[in-house]
Write a protein that holds these residues in place. Structure first.
Motif, PDB file in Angstrom:
ATOM      1  N   GLY A 116       0.818  -1.211   0.000  1.00 50.58           N
ATOM      2  CA  GLY A 116       0.000   0.000   0.000  1.00 50.58           C
ATOM      3  C   GLY A 116       0.850   1.258   0.000  1.00 50.58           C
ATOM      4  N   GLU A 140      -6.311  -7.217  -2.703  1.00 54.97           N
ATOM      5  CA  GLU A 140      -6.956  -5.976  -2.301  1.00 54.97           C
ATOM      6  C   GLU A 140      -7.545  -6.189  -0.908  1.00 54.97           C
ATOM      7  N   ALA A 145      -5.526  -0.761   1.169  1.00 57.19           N
ATOM      8  CA  ALA A 145      -6.122   0.458   0.623  1.00 57.19           C
ATOM      9  C   ALA A 145      -5.867   1.656   1.526  1.00 57.19           C
ATOM     10  N   LEU A 152      -4.630   3.012  -4.488  1.00 54.67           N
ATOM     11  CA  LEU A 152      -5.106   1.746  -5.016  1.00 54.67           C
ATOM     12  C   LEU A 152      -6.071   1.964  -6.181  1.00 54.67           C
TER      13      LEU A 152
END
Length: 249
Positions: A116, A140, A145, A152
């Motif tokens: 991330g 994900e 995120a 993202l």
């Protein structure tokens, strides 16, 4: 080669659950992201301009806390969304033809916070995208995120089955593949020339695998002090991106 096979976490079915103001607002603003449901406090939701068709559930802080792992800072917002569509390496390389934006390649970097943070740095330095393996990279997730702080949704992320084959395709597209490792003799600044650059970084601790190193055109190191053995991979990626962008200016 794309990013098939990854499974989103903490959502219903194949959906991914995201939380936090930056991650949620970036997902809502991304035309490629389908948001299925949103939970939020009245205060947090009042600050958003939501489409009328959005399914919204008012929830208090305690309810939201039970929807996210541990002490994750949800900031009053949680969504469930479909995973992003595959990004294909050939399409990304064709899209970047003719420009000098660097490409990042990650060899078995599996920590979602690191990936991330790397996405965030890639967005900050306007990288072309990042490339990871499909099976040895995080899916994900809300944690990824949030660490990406919105990146993202904006930074192309290609997942490939075979990283060595992907590196060959990257070379055919005109990139000079520089692998970052502490045992290199030249610094990254010395290795960056006038060509397009693909920066290859390995997992923290293990570093790049031997076959990955063999598919780099050159190995280089960051000129760090002997007082520390190495840098966190996300910090190294940020410094390498700055060097690449500065070298191309």
């Amino acid at each position: 080669m794309g990013r098939r096979g990854h499974k989103p976490q903490q959502g219903s079915g194949n959906r991914v659950r995201l939380w936090g103001r930056h991650a949620v607002t970036a997902a809502l603003a991304n035309p490629e992201r389908t948001v299925r449901k949103m939970w939020g406090t009245r205060e947090a939701l009042a600050a958003l301009d939501l489409p009328a068709e959005m399914t919204v559930v008012f929830a208090d802080v305690a309810d939201l806390g039970r929807m996210v792992p541990g002490d994750a800072p949800h900031q009053g917002l949680v969504i469930e969304a479909d995973p992003l569509e595959d990004v294909w390496l050939g399409d990304l390389l064709a899209q970047g033809a003719g420009d000098r934006r660097p490409l990042l390649v990650l060899d078995q970097v599996t920590d979602p916070h690191n990936v991330g943070a790397i996405l965030r740095s890639a967005a900050a330095f306007d990288a072309l995208g990042i490339v990871t393996q499909d099976r040895h990279a995080p899916p994900e997730s809300g944690a990824l995120a949030r660490a990406a702080s919105g990146a993202l949704e904006t930074m192309p992320w290609v997942r490939v089955v075979n990283l060595a084959r992907a590196l060959e395709e990257i070379a055919e597209a005109g990139f000079w593949r520089i692998g970052l490792t502490g045992h290199a003799t030249r610094t990254l600044a010395e290795a960056i020339g006038g060509q397009r650059v693909a920066l290859v970084l390995g997992a923290e601790g293990e570093g790049m695998r031997q076959n990955t190193e063999a598919h780099c055109d050159e190995l280089a190191k960051l000129p760090i002090s002997g007082k520390v053995e190495s840098l966190n991979v996300s910090n190294a990626a940020a410094i390498a991106l700055y060097a690449a962008v500065s070298g191309a200016a």
